[in-house]
Design an enzyme around this catalytic site. Sequence first.
Site, PDB file in Angstrom:
ATOM      1  N   VAL A 142      40.002  13.015 -47.677  1.00  0.00           N
ATOM      2  CA  VAL A 142      40.352  14.277 -48.338  1.00  0.00           C
ATOM      3  C   VAL A 142      41.657  14.833 -47.785  1.00  0.00           C
ATOM      4  CG1 VAL A 142      39.643  16.694 -48.575  1.00  0.00           C
ATOM      5  CG2 VAL A 142      37.935  14.887 -48.756  1.00  0.00           C
ATOM      6  N   CYS A 143      42.531  15.326 -48.650  1.00  0.00           N
ATOM      7  CA  CYS A 143      43.704  16.063 -48.182  1.00  0.00           C
ATOM      8  C   CYS A 143      43.955  17.232 -49.118  1.00  0.00           C
ATOM      9  CB  CYS A 143      44.923  15.153 -48.065  1.00  0.00           C
ATOM     10  SG  CYS A 143      45.647  14.717 -49.640  1.00  0.00           S
ATOM     11  N   ALA A 144      45.074  17.894 -48.967  1.00  0.00           N
ATOM     12  CA  ALA A 144      45.318  19.109 -49.744  1.00  0.00           C
ATOM     13  C   ALA A 144      45.491  18.827 -51.230  1.00  0.00           C
ATOM     14  CB  ALA A 144      46.536  19.845 -49.188  1.00  0.00           C
ATOM     15  N   MET A 150      42.003  19.073 -52.206  1.00  0.00           N
ATOM     16  CA  MET A 150      41.339  20.370 -52.083  1.00  0.00           C
ATOM     17  C   MET A 150      41.764  21.331 -53.191  1.00  0.00           C
ATOM     18  SD  MET A 150      39.151  20.197 -49.664  1.00  0.00           S
ATOM     19  CE  MET A 150      38.690  21.810 -49.033  1.00  0.00           C
TER      20      MET A 150
END
Lengths: 75, 375
Positions: free
Chosen positions: B72-74, B100
């Site tokens: 997961v990242c931004a 996200m």
Amino acid sequence: MEANKFLDAKGLACPMPIVKTRKAMNDLLSGQILEIHATDKGAKNDLTAWAKSGGHELVKHEEENGILKFWIIKG
Amino acid sequence: MTMKAMSSKEVTQKIFNKQELFILDVRNESDFKDWKIEGENFEYLNIPYFELLDGVEEILGKIPANKEVLVVCAKEGSSVMVADMLSDAGLNVSYLKGGMKAWSEHLEPVKVGDLKDGGELYQFVRIGKGCLSYMVVSNGEAALIDATRMTDVYLEFANKIGAKITHVIDTHLHADHISGGRRIAEKTGAAYWLPPKDATEVTFSYQPLEDGNDVEIGSVKINIHALYSPGHTIGSTSFIVDEKYLLSGDILFIDSIGRPDLAGLAQDWVGDLRESLYKRYRELSEELIVLPAHFMIIEELNDDGIVSEKLGTLFTKNHGLNIEDENEFRKLVTENLPPQPNAYQEIRKTNMGKINPDEEKQREMEIGPNRCAVR
């Protein structure tokens, strides 16, 4: 602030601003300054954390017309 | 091995079903600490992507071989990079599609129940941010309550079930997220209801929502009864739908209560909050099913993903409803409050129509958890 090298990372999305910053830093000597311009909002927190973990110092940042500007001294 | 994209919807189903998932969150430490994907059986490892640029060898030992792995990242870019490296190293991994950013915007509609004379009530769970909105449907008409800015989701949903949105209501002027209410009302021609005491500075026209107002939808006349319940904001209004459901806005949550400070008037409103929770709600039937406008922790979700509880149960279990001493109550809701929601003042101004930030800016303003409660 007088920089030794300038990196234009405008328009680049994560992770590219950091990938390029890292590469540009390799060309500098300890104590020299890199100036970075970016537009990715995430760059602020990421560059701060990256500089810290790499032993560099983010000495200044400002925002002008949506452009984030950073100055990092190589550690 | 393989790398694939996992959608926010798939992650939401894993949360609802209490499945296991190993999340490798490659955002920086402060962003991760501030806000992450929460699941009862999720495990986490936070290593910023910029520490993995030279390779993932060092973290391979920390990733369990027997669990599904999600990177997961931004915004997706960095998670694709890391997931790709992990896949090259022989792992089967997924990355979160849209990061996200997409997670924060995902809405999951769940059916809460049927209404007496036909019709249904749906809850839209904004799982990444803990916002809840509602659609009451009866005989081809729908009322929408506390809509988020992802207006297409509601419009498409209404379309799919063959309902026309005729009333749009906000329980109060929101400070944690940008309301989609006005835009949906404009697009559908529906009436937009707001509590007038929260709307003194708005730049647009609206229908004043006041104590005792009844909003009716459908030929069967589903009754939405407004109940003035100030405290989180001075205009905060609750609704009793079909004499069965209590939509409590940001006044009462499942495991916490609303905070009175987001418009800068905590000391003035603490008395109202107490009156609403300890007097007005006490006069209502304990059989009412409370449907709040937020959840704060994932434990507030029931097994079916719905956030709801009987009012009577909350009277015994919710700490915020069980503080006898008024001074102690005052202290709880005015001192040691959690940090305020990100950009909450700008969000309030946007909801008043005073500023009109573009979509990218709105997204950025809403980053992080909702933080509307005190516990």
